[in-house]
Design a protein around this motif. Structure first.
Motif, PDB file in Angstrom:
ATOM      1  N   LYS A 381      54.562   6.220  21.814  1.00 50.11           N
ATOM      2  CA  LYS A 381      55.264   6.792  22.982  1.00 50.11           C
ATOM      3  C   LYS A 381      56.649   7.322  22.587  1.00 50.11           C
ATOM      4  CE  LYS A 381      52.803   4.126  26.459  1.00 50.11           C
ATOM      5  NZ  LYS A 381      51.793   3.597  25.515  1.00 50.11           N
ATOM      6  N   VAL A 382      56.632   8.169  21.572  1.00 50.64           N
ATOM      7  CA  VAL A 382      57.877   8.719  21.025  1.00 50.64           C
ATOM      8  C   VAL A 382      58.524   9.668  22.037  1.00 50.64           C
ATOM      9  CG1 VAL A 382      58.807  10.253  19.224  1.00 50.64           C
ATOM     10  CG2 VAL A 382      57.091   8.503  18.635  1.00 50.64           C
ATOM     11  N   SER A 383      59.829   9.509  22.240  1.00 52.52           N
ATOM     12  CA  SER A 383      60.535  10.420  23.145  1.00 52.52           C
ATOM     13  C   SER A 383      61.456  11.374  22.390  1.00 52.52           C
ATOM     14  CB  SER A 383      61.324   9.640  24.193  1.00 52.52           C
ATOM     15  OG  SER A 383      62.075   8.620  23.581  1.00 52.52           O
ATOM     16  N   LYS A 384      61.947  10.961  21.228  1.00 53.08           N
ATOM     17  CA  LYS A 384      62.842  11.806  20.447  1.00 53.08           C
ATOM     18  C   LYS A 384      62.200  12.013  19.076  1.00 53.08           C
ATOM     19  CE  LYS A 384      65.372  11.472  24.030  1.00 53.08           C
ATOM     20  NZ  LYS A 384      66.587  10.799  24.415  1.00 53.08           N
ATOM     21  N   PHE A 385      62.008  13.266  18.706  1.00 49.23           N
ATOM     22  CA  PHE A 385      61.257  13.592  17.495  1.00 49.23           C
ATOM     23  C   PHE A 385      62.082  14.548  16.642  1.00 49.23           C
ATOM     24  CE2 PHE A 385      58.153  16.485  15.398  1.00 49.23           C
ATOM     25  CZ  PHE A 385      57.459  15.551  14.648  1.00 49.23           C
ATOM     26  N   TYR A 386      62.080  14.329  15.326  1.00 48.58           N
ATOM     27  CA  TYR A 386      62.954  15.111  14.442  1.00 48.58           C
ATOM     28  C   TYR A 386      62.184  15.489  13.190  1.00 48.58           C
ATOM     29  CZ  TYR A 386      67.669  16.093  12.411  1.00 48.58           C
ATOM     30  OH  TYR A 386      68.797  16.671  11.898  1.00 48.58           O
ATOM     31  N   THR A 387      62.076  16.790  12.899  1.00 55.34           N
ATOM     32  CA  THR A 387      61.336  17.202  11.699  1.00 55.34           C
ATOM     33  C   THR A 387      61.973  18.449  11.091  1.00 55.34           C
ATOM     34  OG1 THR A 387      59.088  17.463  10.820  1.00 55.34           O
ATOM     35  CG2 THR A 387      59.581  18.664  12.833  1.00 55.34           C
ATOM     36  N   ALA A 388      61.274  19.094  10.157  1.00 57.07           N
ATOM     37  CA  ALA A 388      61.832  20.238   9.437  1.00 57.07           C
ATOM     38  C   ALA A 388      61.016  21.502   9.717  1.00 57.07           C
ATOM     39  CB  ALA A 388      61.825  19.944   7.938  1.00 57.07           C
ATOM     40  N   THR A 410      55.416  11.863  26.427  1.00 54.61           N
ATOM     41  CA  THR A 410      56.666  11.098  26.361  1.00 54.61           C
ATOM     42  C   THR A 410      57.802  11.890  25.710  1.00 54.61           C
ATOM     43  OG1 THR A 410      55.766  10.141  24.336  1.00 54.61           O
ATOM     44  CG2 THR A 410      55.646   8.789  26.338  1.00 54.61           C
ATOM     45  N   LEU A 411      57.483  13.012  25.043  1.00 50.05           N
ATOM     46  CA  LEU A 411      58.522  13.745  24.297  1.00 50.05           C
ATOM     47  C   LEU A 411      59.590  14.348  25.214  1.00 50.05           C
ATOM     48  CD1 LEU A 411      56.404  15.697  21.633  1.00 50.05           C
ATOM     49  CD2 LEU A 411      58.002  13.807  21.203  1.00 50.05           C
ATOM     50  N   LYS A 412      60.833  14.239  24.772  1.00 51.28           N
ATOM     51  CA  LYS A 412      61.937  14.836  25.536  1.00 51.28           C
ATOM     52  C   LYS A 412      62.817  15.737  24.675  1.00 51.28           C
ATOM     53  CE  LYS A 412      62.493  11.160  28.927  1.00 51.28           C
ATOM     54  NZ  LYS A 412      63.313  10.006  29.307  1.00 51.28           N
ATOM     55  N   VAL A 413      63.111  15.278  23.452  1.00 51.58           N
ATOM     56  CA  VAL A 413      63.960  16.070  22.570  1.00 51.58           C
ATOM     57  C   VAL A 413      63.224  16.306  21.254  1.00 51.58           C
ATOM     58  CG1 VAL A 413      66.142  16.154  21.293  1.00 51.58           C
ATOM     59  CG2 VAL A 413      66.086  15.138  23.584  1.00 51.58           C
ATOM     60  N   LEU A 414      63.221  17.564  20.806  1.00 48.17           N
ATOM     61  CA  LEU A 414      62.594  17.920  19.531  1.00 48.17           C
ATOM     62  C   LEU A 414      63.688  18.453  18.613  1.00 48.17           C
ATOM     63  CD1 LEU A 414      59.499  19.859  20.940  1.00 48.17           C
ATOM     64  CD2 LEU A 414      59.585  17.479  20.162  1.00 48.17           C
ATOM     65  N   GLY A 415      63.895  17.771  17.492  1.00 49.91           N
ATOM     66  CA  GLY A 415      64.955  18.186  16.572  1.00 49.91           C
ATOM     67  C   GLY A 415      64.390  18.886  15.351  1.00 49.91           C
ATOM     68  N   SER A 416      65.245  19.687  14.710  1.00 47.56           N
ATOM     69  CA  SER A 416      64.846  20.388  13.489  1.00 47.56           C
ATOM     70  C   SER A 416      66.018  20.401  12.519  1.00 47.56           C
ATOM     71  CB  SER A 416      64.444  21.820  13.833  1.00 47.56           C
ATOM     72  OG  SER A 416      64.262  22.584  12.660  1.00 47.56           O
ATOM     73  N   VAL A 417      65.718  20.341  11.229  1.00 49.03           N
ATOM     74  CA  VAL A 417      66.772  20.400  10.218  1.00 49.03           C
ATOM     75  C   VAL A 417      66.217  20.859   8.885  1.00 49.03           C
ATOM     76  CG1 VAL A 417      66.431  17.968   9.563  1.00 49.03           C
ATOM     77  CG2 VAL A 417      68.562  19.121   8.963  1.00 49.03           C
ATOM     78  N   GLY A 418      67.051  21.506   8.088  1.00 47.68           N
ATOM     79  CA  GLY A 418      66.704  21.778   6.700  1.00 47.68           C
ATOM     80  C   GLY A 418      66.747  23.237   6.326  1.00 47.68           C
ATOM     81  N   GLU A 419      66.302  24.076   7.228  1.00 48.74           N
ATOM     82  CA  GLU A 419      66.260  25.514   6.979  1.00 48.74           C
ATOM     83  C   GLU A 419      66.418  26.201   8.328  1.00 48.74           C
ATOM     84  OE1 GLU A 419      63.456  26.996   3.627  1.00 48.74           O
ATOM     85  OE2 GLU A 419      62.311  25.793   5.007  1.00 48.74           O
ATOM     86  N   CYS A 438      60.699  20.231  26.779  1.00 52.16           N
ATOM     87  CA  CYS A 438      61.652  19.481  25.947  1.00 52.16           C
ATOM     88  C   CYS A 438      62.849  20.353  25.582  1.00 52.16           C
ATOM     89  CB  CYS A 438      60.986  19.026  24.650  1.00 52.16           C
ATOM     90  SG  CYS A 438      59.591  17.932  24.899  1.00 52.16           S
ATOM     91  N   SER A 439      63.958  19.695  25.269  1.00 51.03           N
ATOM     92  CA  SER A 439      65.092  20.402  24.683  1.00 51.03           C
ATOM     93  C   SER A 439      64.890  20.446  23.175  1.00 51.03           C
ATOM     94  CB  SER A 439      66.396  19.655  24.986  1.00 51.03           C
ATOM     95  OG  SER A 439      66.741  19.803  26.338  1.00 51.03           O
ATOM     96  N   ILE A 440      65.298  21.567  22.567  1.00 43.88           N
ATOM     97  CA  ILE A 440      65.212  21.682  21.107  1.00 43.88           C
ATOM     98  C   ILE A 440      66.616  21.494  20.534  1.00 43.88           C
ATOM     99  CG2 ILE A 440      64.619  23.211  19.170  1.00 43.88           C
ATOM    100  CD1 ILE A 440      62.163  22.774  20.827  1.00 43.88           C
ATOM    101  N   SER A 441      66.750  20.590  19.554  1.00 39.78           N
ATOM    102  CA  SER A 441      68.020  20.452  18.854  1.00 39.78           C
ATOM    103  C   SER A 441      67.858  20.965  17.438  1.00 39.78           C
ATOM    104  CB  SER A 441      68.463  18.979  18.802  1.00 39.78           C
ATOM    105  OG  SER A 441      68.992  18.584  20.038  1.00 39.78           O
ATOM    106  N   ASP A 442      68.250  22.219  17.199  1.00 41.24           N
ATOM    107  CA  ASP A 442      68.234  22.737  15.834  1.00 41.24           C
ATOM    108  C   ASP A 442      69.580  22.361  15.229  1.00 41.24           C
ATOM    109  OD1 ASP A 442      68.084  24.044  13.455  1.00 41.24           O
ATOM    110  OD2 ASP A 442      67.778  26.048  14.282  1.00 41.24           O
ATOM    111  N   THR A 443      69.548  21.392  14.314  1.00 42.61           N
ATOM    112  CA  THR A 443      70.780  20.819  13.780  1.00 42.61           C
ATOM    113  C   THR A 443      71.080  21.389  12.405  1.00 42.61           C
ATOM    114  OG1 THR A 443      69.569  19.000  12.747  1.00 42.61           O
ATOM    115  CG2 THR A 443      70.321  18.652  15.001  1.00 42.61           C
ATOM    116  N   PHE A 444      72.223  22.012  12.249  1.00 39.51           N
ATOM    117  CA  PHE A 444      72.646  22.489  10.933  1.00 39.51           C
ATOM    118  C   PHE A 444      73.569  21.453  10.317  1.00 39.51           C
ATOM    119  CE2 PHE A 444      76.049  24.011   8.315  1.00 39.51           C
ATOM    120  CZ  PHE A 444      75.366  24.652   7.298  1.00 39.51           C
ATOM    121  N   TRP A 445      73.269  21.038   9.108  1.00 38.28           N
ATOM    122  CA  TRP A 445      74.171  20.140   8.374  1.00 38.28           C
ATOM    123  C   TRP A 445      73.715  20.054   6.934  1.00 38.28           C
ATOM    124  CZ3 TRP A 445      72.760  14.691   7.341  1.00 38.28           C
ATOM    125  CH2 TRP A 445      71.473  14.364   7.747  1.00 38.28           C
ATOM    126  N   GLN A 446      74.371  19.220   6.141  1.00 40.41           N
ATOM    127  CA  GLN A 446      74.129  19.161   4.698  1.00 40.41           C
ATOM    128  C   GLN A 446      74.278  17.724   4.200  1.00 40.41           C
ATOM    129  OE1 GLN A 446      77.625  21.711   3.905  1.00 40.41           O
ATOM    130  NE2 GLN A 446      76.149  23.207   3.133  1.00 40.41           N
TER     131      GLN A 446
END
Ligand code: ATP
Ligand code: MG
Length: 679
Positions: A381-388, A410-419, A438-446
């Motif tokens: 029952k994942v609500s926050k998910f983060y992948t690439a 159950t998903l609410k926020v979908l995150g992305s990182v890497g490229e 869902c809201s998408i969080s495209d996260t830029f960082w290093q």
């Protein structure tokens, strides 16, 4: 990096409101609230972070300045100091403190094995016992505060346990991704001067057996030849334990041959059986190192990034809370391996600092089939998910049916990182995976930044597909032109940061000069990310590609990210990578490598259609002169496209440089063979 007139088209595209399901409970509910908090974090960082620090445990008060730094080489040595003089322990803060707050019986980690049905979990209280035991094992082996410990393991619970045990005793960990070769492991052990190795007998990645211990043995042989010795090697009985429990299986679920060196090797389970499950944390200075971690090696030889205690803890905790809008009761799943910074900050430290349950997943997104992530999402029952993006694009290739088989409700926020998350992949993520809810969080960082730098906040930021939106608290991004001057308003240029934030990397291990030159040498007074960006009229940031990959065609700077996005929008294209190629008249031209979706065939007709598509979406300046078929692309083991290698292939140059971090080099020969006949 980009022709403004061109990208404006996508910048002016549709804007998506944040998901109402997230807004209802969000920590930050409006852009006005975000701006207020953001302004305070920039104008009064000491008060801003000081308030957050109150939730954590510190011994004593900091002496002198709480936050001090120098980003300008012309003023002397580059340094960043945060809460120096105060004592703390990160392991205590992410485990014991939660238990004292009544979370002892809550799940800290769910473990999901390579095979569906193979799973386990650990509560905060059990985690504390197991971490303390292993901390005592490390101490018994002679590991002391300040010693470095190499961790080369599969995604099993013993991996975060080893990481946290190191943190408990103040021995910085250096996690080496379990997919690296013996030589890469040796390079990292030598570079970071590790005194002990923690590993496992082996693992399965999908159907492939990886004999980790025998790779470690090869590494020991190389180390011996170089006169370097380790105190010991602690081995988790992972696959063999399965054999003990379930009996021999078909195909045999075990390494064929475990080499054993009596003087060096010991079993994890035997060692922990002999020690106490209590271990007083080592009280460390806020500026003592917490860990070393090597970058992915996309642009060159990996750098050994050093992060310290307090600043990293506060930043990982705060970004986790706000970028995913974490609330008690959420189940959070980050698919990254702990071998990468994403796994450090958002599988281990960030979630635990918030008392969250985090899933440690050993397997692959496509095993046993392309629905595995969604199977896990429904199961826990994942609500926050983060992948690439690489995972999203590879799942796109399999079509929506694998996604739709599962409820994902159950998903609410979908995150992305890497490229860069191309608009096409963004829409698949939003519409198909997230059901448009869902809201998408495209996260830029290093690796260097320790945590998110640019990201939407899922409860308040209106999203633009392909944009990483706005700065996180404490981050002051600037757009610089070639002369190092800040450009205001809608602009393109180099993405830099003008003010230190708590988890700015402190140094490149053993090479402070490389640190100063790489990050602060190009523009005095700024941390230079090495990425290009575009800021649109609404202040949204768009990552346009690496500075190294920047392409100048007839005097126009063209963004690789944007051309790739236009190519991917074609129905038959699964992945695209664009590099520069010398051109007599234009100076440089574009050369594209394309991976088509499963079953599609590469043809002259496809090439014509693609050129037409780029012309229409961006303009003739961005049309690639060469387009070649690429059944696969060279990627780092963290899933990033290695454009520097593609540049060499385009030029038929077989001197590929450092390819130690490449995931699968077997594709290289094929790519050389598939070069267009016209070249
Ligand atoms: P190396 O520094 O060794 O060349 P690397 O830069 O790939 O390797 P990481 O620290 O793993 O090592 O990756 C950080 C880089 O990933 C960023 O500089 C950026 O190029 C890219 N990146 C990360 N997140 C995003 C994102 N959301 N959008 C676009 N690019 C991203
Ligand atoms: Mg980098």
């Amino acid at each position: 990096m980009v022709d403004i007139a061109d990208i404006e088209k996508s910048a002016l595209g549709p804007v998506y409101p944040p998901s109402p399901r997230v807004v209802a409970e969000a920590h930050v509910k409006s852009m006005e609230e975000y701006r207020k908090m953001y302004d305070r974090s920039i104008n009064d960082p000491v008060a801003f972070w000081g308030d957050i620090a109150k939730q954590f445990y510190w011994k004593g008060a900091p002496e002198g300045r709480v936050f001090d730094y120098n980003f300008s080489k012309s003023n002397g040595r580059i340094f960043i100091k945060f809460m120096e003089g105060i004592k703390t322990n990160v392991c205590y803060n992410v485990i014991d403190r939660n238990i004292e707050n009544g979370l002892g019986d809550n799940v800290a980690f769910y473990w999901e094995g390579n095979e569906p049905g193979d799973d386990s979990k650990v509560t905060y209280s059990e985690l504390k016992r197991r971490v303390c035991q292993f901390a005592n094992v490390l101490k018994a082996k002679g590991v002391k505060k300040g010693d470095h410990v190499a961790i080369y393991m599969p995604m099993i619970l013993e991996l975060p346990i080893a990481v946290l045990a190191c943190a408990r005793i103040g021995a910085p960990h250096s996690v080496v991704f379990g997919g690296f070769s013996a030589e890469s492991l040796v390079d990292r052990i030598l570079d970071s001067k590790c005194c002990l190795l923690v590993t496992a007998d082996g693992l399965y990645r999908g159907k492939k057996l990886i004999e980790l211990k025998s790779i470690a043995d090869q590494a020991f042989q190389i180390l011996k030849d170089r006169n370097y010795s380790l105190k010991c090697c602690i081995v988790v009985r992972h696959l063999l334990e399965d054999l003990d429990k379930k009996g021999p299986q078909e195909p045999p679920k075990r390494p064929s041959n475990i080499g054993w060196n009596e003087e060096l090797d010991c079993w994890w389970h035997e060692e922990v059986a002999n020690v106490s499950d209590e271990c007083e944390p080592e009280w460390l200075d806020a500026e003592d190192p917490l860990f070393l971690l090597y970058t992915s090696g996309s642009t060159g030889k990996p750098k050994g990034v050093v992060h310290t205690q307090a600043g990293y803890l506060l930043y990982a905790a705060t970004t986790f809370k706000y970028s995913f809008d974490y609330h008690h009761g959420d189940v959070y799943f980050c698919t990254a391996d702990v071998g990468w910074i994403t796994g450090h900050s958002y599988v281990v430290y960030g979630p635990l600092a918030n008392g969250a349950p985090s899933i440690v997943f050993e397997g692959l997104p496509v095993y046993p089939d392309a629905g595995r992530y969604w199977d896990i999402v429904d199961k826990y029952k994942v609500s926050k998910f983060y992948t690439a993006p690489t995972a999203i694009r590879s799942l796109m290739r399999f079509g929506p049916d694998y996604v739709k088989k599962y409820s994902r409700k159950t998903l609410k926020v979908l995150g992305s990182v890497g490229e860069p998350l191309n608009p096409e992949a963004w829409r698949f993520y939003y519409e198909v995976i997230g059901n448009g809810e869902c809201s998408i969080s495209d996260t830029f960082w290093q690796t260097e930044t320790g945590g998110h730098v640019l990201t939407p906040l899922p409860g308040c930021t209106p999203m633009k597909p392909g944009s990483v939106c706005f700065p996180f608290f404490g981050i002051k991004p600037v757009v610089l032109n070639e002369d190092g001057n800040e450009v205001q308003g809608q602009s393109e240029g180099y993405l830099a940061i003008s003010q230190a934030w708590p988890s700015t990397m402190r140094t490149v291990y053993g090479d402070h000069e490389r640190y100063e030159n790489t990050y602060f040498g190009k523009f005095d007074g700024y941390y230079c990310t090495g990425d290009g960006c575009f800021r649109d009229k609404d202040g949204y940031f768009w990552i346009t590609g690496r500075i190294d990959d920047c392409i100048n065609v007839s005097g126009h700077l063209t963004s690789t990210a944007q051309v790739e996005s236009a190519l991917i929008e074609h129905d038959l294209v699964a992945e695209a990578a664009v590099v520069s190629y010398p051109h007599e008249i234009k100076g440089q031209c574009l050369y594209a490598f394309l991976t088509l979706i499963k079953g599609a065939e590469f043809s002259d007709e496809v090439v014509v259609q693609l050129k037409q598509q780029v012309r229409q979406k961006i303009g003739s300046i961005a049309v690639p002169d060469y387009i070649q078929d690429a059944p696969g692309l060279p990627k780092t083991r963290s899933g990033k496209i290695m454009r520097r290698v593609l540049r060499k292939i385009a030029r038929n140059d077989h001197q590929l440089g450092d390819i130690s971090t490449m995931a699968d080099s077997s594709i290289i020969e094929t790519l050389f063979q598939l070069r267009p006949a016209s070249l």
